[in-house]
Design an enzyme around this catalytic site. Structure first.
Site, PDB file in Angstrom:
ATOM      1  N   GLU B  58     -57.099-100.918 -92.733  1.00 25.52           N
ATOM      2  CA  GLU B  58     -56.281-101.469 -92.097  1.00 25.52           C
ATOM      3  C   GLU B  58     -56.917-102.234 -90.810  1.00 25.52           C
ATOM      4  O   GLU B  58     -56.642-103.430 -90.428  1.00 25.52           O
ATOM      5  CB  GLU B  58     -54.650-101.052 -91.756  1.00 25.52           C
ATOM      6  CG  GLU B  58     -53.591-100.973 -92.622  1.00 25.52           C
ATOM      7  CD  GLU B  58     -54.030 -99.093 -93.730  1.00 25.52           C
ATOM      8  OE1 GLU B  58     -54.908 -98.234 -93.596  1.00 25.52           O
ATOM      9  OE2 GLU B  58     -53.322 -98.621 -95.156  1.00 25.52           O
ATOM     10  N   GLN B  80     -50.155-103.358 -96.821  1.00 23.36           N
ATOM     11  CA  GLN B  80     -48.849-102.393 -97.800  1.00 23.36           C
ATOM     12  C   GLN B  80     -47.941-102.022 -97.755  1.00 23.36           C
ATOM     13  O   GLN B  80     -47.395-102.432 -99.036  1.00 23.36           O
ATOM     14  CB  GLN B  80     -50.055-101.657 -98.616  1.00 23.36           C
ATOM     15  CG  GLN B  80     -49.369-101.513-100.074  1.00 23.36           C
ATOM     16  CD  GLN B  80     -50.748-100.484-100.660  1.00 23.36           C
ATOM     17  OE1 GLN B  80     -50.872 -99.532-100.579  1.00 23.36           O
ATOM     18  NE2 GLN B  80     -51.350-101.465-102.066  1.00 23.36           N
ATOM     19  N   ASP B  83     -44.629-100.255 -91.510  1.00 22.67           N
ATOM     20  CA  ASP B  83     -46.474 -98.509 -91.405  1.00 22.67           C
ATOM     21  C   ASP B  83     -47.502 -98.397 -91.676  1.00 22.67           C
ATOM     22  O   ASP B  83     -48.165 -98.134 -90.403  1.00 22.67           O
ATOM     23  CB  ASP B  83     -45.192 -97.607 -92.174  1.00 22.67           C
ATOM     24  CG  ASP B  83     -44.040 -98.065 -92.666  1.00 22.67           C
ATOM     25  OD1 ASP B  83     -43.336 -96.722 -92.374  1.00 22.67           O
ATOM     26  OD2 ASP B  83     -43.695 -98.833 -93.594  1.00 22.67           O
ATOM     27  N   HIS B 125     -43.092 -95.199 -95.226  1.00 22.30           N
ATOM     28  CA  HIS B 125     -42.429 -96.543 -96.369  1.00 22.30           C
ATOM     29  C   HIS B 125     -41.436 -97.319 -95.526  1.00 22.30           C
ATOM     30  O   HIS B 125     -40.991 -98.129 -96.839  1.00 22.30           O
ATOM     31  CB  HIS B 125     -42.607 -95.916 -97.507  1.00 22.30           C
ATOM     32  CG  HIS B 125     -44.137 -95.507 -97.905  1.00 22.30           C
ATOM     33  ND1 HIS B 125     -44.013 -94.381 -97.669  1.00 22.30           N
ATOM     34  CD2 HIS B 125     -44.921 -96.098 -98.650  1.00 22.30           C
ATOM     35  CE1 HIS B 125     -45.365 -93.467 -97.985  1.00 22.30           C
ATOM     36  NE2 HIS B 125     -45.587 -94.920 -98.186  1.00 22.30           N
TER      37      HIS B 125
END
Lengths: 324, 321
Positions: B58, B80, B83, B125
């Site tokens: 990330e 994705q 979080d 998530h």
């Protein structure tokens, strides 16, 4: 091939210019004329200038210097006024007083501005290279520098791995100066040599002695050539020693005298001078004249920057772009 | 044909890729796989060079986007899950956000954050990070609640010269659809009154708009007329629209799905309290998820975040003050 006999003299000139510029800034710092810190590249000029020299702006190369890369900045073509103006907080500098010292850059001219968070510039350079490739450019290389301390960060790992996956023409030069601020290598990494990591990333690894002008130029130029010829990312690890504190506020008491007495402790300006003279690439008189000319330029640059206006908080535009 | 919230995002990405060769997409699994939520499905086939799978990195994804943006491209990166953007936090808040102020060079990137809770997603998530990114000068943060907003705001975010944090709500992805899809001419920074009323104002955004609408419907049965402001954008925050609404209703409930401390709702309450204290007939209230990590089991989850029922209870408390 860019590695000609002239290259050693060119690189040395950048090293010496950086040294003289930084000496002047350190002196201004001691006189209380500089806010914040002053961070010198003392002892690391040969590595830094070699990378700045090997990268060519005219070929679309980009360069992400770090804290001790004044010599590389000079060699890459940074206007020394940018250096003086940023340290002095001039509104005429590239950061306009909004950021200082070594954080300056001209991103639109191939030199991104660093942030203090180590390792972050590797993926930023990747992005610049990625964009050039998407646009259909070719023949360019990106250089990013790092200390051995930054190799412990996630950003460094992610950046190098990303460059390898994308097969980008990236050259990362790690100057292992034995101390990350005060932390010695034994507390920084547990592998024998940082260059062993190259294999783990699937990239080519090179080593050189950081105070050996010829080795630095030869090794780094080869790495840059390899990247330019499509051989993917290259990792160069240079053994070195920081011949000063982390910043001018730091007396580096934690560096043992014994290490200064080893070959690592030799000043690359001195060994570089000896090399040029011994190879008859220059005479002592010519190098003395070069030094005098550079000292004179430093005086001019500093005098110009010191006459510049300082930022005026009542006239400054406090908005960021998103607030315009 | 129904167009879902996620379709609007894909359509906007496709249109941007089609119209502007400097746009490219970069993120984990966004290529042939089409993204974890399929927001980029089919785009790799149409734009093979400009829809690129990234390694799980990330920080490096965001860093690459910054570098490319400096070079004049318009990267759109997908985290994705929102979080996971915590790993890219440094690049976004320290590098991208400060860049224009420091250098005079803008960083036109969009970071897409699939945000918010869905049942069973648990602590890693489900989070809403709008307030976190809104805290930093230099970033724009948007959080569309409707299909048309998702489309229009995405196109505007990509055209914007600032770094934009684009919060897409996962719960809305395949729950919310429209038959009458029409692009809106309402820019980033403008909120919208989506239900008129006179007894209280609810200021909210994203999935909570729909919970608030249900709560307002319930209360309407008892004669309460609740006005709902969809903020649409977290930064800049359209407090003018909220204050104008509070001037009509005299009461404010700010609702956001994030944790209560330093939330978007806290910010709205603070703005109204400091700029519109004389408009208020009752203390301004905020309603958030509980101040614990987001739970896994649907029974726990549905009681953890604000719902139509909990918003209704909060509104009754406010109305009866």
């Amino acid at each position: 091939m860019i590695n000609t006999q002239d290259s050693y003299l060119d690189v040395y000139r950048s090293m010496l210019f950086a040294r003289r510029l930084e000496e002047r800034i350190a002196s201004l710092y001691r006189a209380g004329k500089i806010v914040g810190g002053v961070y010198l590249g003392r002892g690391q000029e040969a590595v830094s200038a070699s990378l700045g020299y090997a990268l060519k702006r005219s070929l679309g190369d980009v360069f992400a210097p770090l804290i001790r890369d004044q010599a590389g900045r000079v060699a890459f073509g940074e206007d020394p006024l940018d250096f003086a103006r940023t340290y002095l907080g001039s509104v005429k500098g590239p950061m306009r007083g909004r950021d200082g010292n070594i954080h300056r850059g001209r991103p639109s001219e191939g030199m991104p501005a660093m942030i203090s968070h180590l390792g972050a510039s590797v993926s930023v350079i990747n992005g610049m290279l990625f964009a050039k490739r998407l646009r259909g450019d070719s023949g360019f290389v990106g250089g990013a520098t790092s200390g051995e301390g930054a190799t412990s960060t996630g950003a460094f790992h992610e950046g190098l791995n990303q460059a390898a996956v994308e097969n980008l023409p990236l050259v990362v030069v790690v100057t292992d100066n034995q101390f990350a601020y005060s932390t010695p290598n034994a507390r920084q990494f547990a592998c024998d040599s940082l260059v062993d990591r190259a294999e783990g990333y699937g990239v080519a690894g090179h080593t050189c002695v950081g105070n050996d002008l010829k080795e630095c130029v030869d090794t780094i130029c080869e790495a840059v050539d390899n990247a330019r010829r499509g051989q993917g990312p290259q990792l160069v690890v240079a053994q070195s020693l920081r011949l000063c504190g982390h910043g001018e506020h730091d007396d580096a008491f934690y560096v043992p005298d014994e290490i200064r007495e080893t070959e690592l402790g030799q000043d690359c300006i001195d060994t570089g001078r000896d090399f040029l003279i011994s190879r008859s690439l220059a005479t002592a008189e010519e190098l003395d004249a070069m030094d005098e000319e550079l000292r004179s330029r430093v005086r001019e640059v500093m005098a110009t920057a010191q006459r510049d206006p300082q930022p005026d908080p009542f006239r400054d535009d406090w908005r960021t772009f998103s607030q315009l | 044909m129904s167009i879902y919230y996620i379709d609007a995002i894909r359509l906007a990405l496709e249109e941007a890729l089609d119209k502007d060769p400097s746009v490219f997409l970069y993120g984990q699994d966004i290529g042939r796989f089409g993204g974890a939520f399929k927001a980029t499905q089919g785009l790799k086939e149409k734009f093979p060079d400009r829809v690129v799978d990234a390694p799980i990195s990330e920080d490096a994804i965001a860093g690459l986007a910054i570098g490319a943006a400096i070079e004049g491209m318009r990267p759109v990166i997908e985290m994705q899950f929102a979080d996971f953007s915590s790993i890219a936090f440094n690049q976004i808040v320290n590098n991208a956000a400060t860049h224009y102020f420091r250098t005079g060079v803008p960083v036109p990137l969009v970071m897409r954050l699939p945000s918010g809770g869905t049942p069973g997603s648990g602590p890693f998530h489900s989070q809403n990070l709008e307030a976190i990114y809104g805290h930093y000068p230099g970033l724009k943060v948007v959080a569309p609640a409707f299909v048309s907003d998702a489309y229009s705001l995405m196109l505007e975010a990509i055209a914007c010269d600032d770094p934009v944090i684009f919060c897409e709500h996962k719960f809305l992805y395949r729950w919310l659809s429209t038959e009458r899809f029409r692009p809106l001419d309402l820019p980033i920074g403008k909120g919208r009154i989506i239900r008129a009323g006179k007894h209280a104002t609810v200021a909210t955004y994203s999935a909570m708009v729909h919970e608030a609408l249900k709560a307002a419907d319930e209360l309407a049965k008892d004669g309460w007329q609740i006005e709902i402001v969809d903020l649409r954008t977290i930064k800049p925050l359209d407090t003018d629209t909220v204050l104008a609404s509070v001037a009509r209703t005299g009461r404010l409930l700010a609702v956001s799905e994030d944790f209560p401390f330093g939330s978007v709702a806290s910010e709205v309450v603070a703005k109204v309290a400091s700029s519109g204290f004389d408009l208020l007939d009752a203390p301004p209230m905020q309603h958030n998820s509980k101040d614990t990590p987001i739970p896994y089991h649907p029974n726990l989850w549905s009681a953890h975040r604000p719902t139509a029922e909990s918003i209704k209870i909060a509104l009754l408390e406010l109305l009866n003050f």
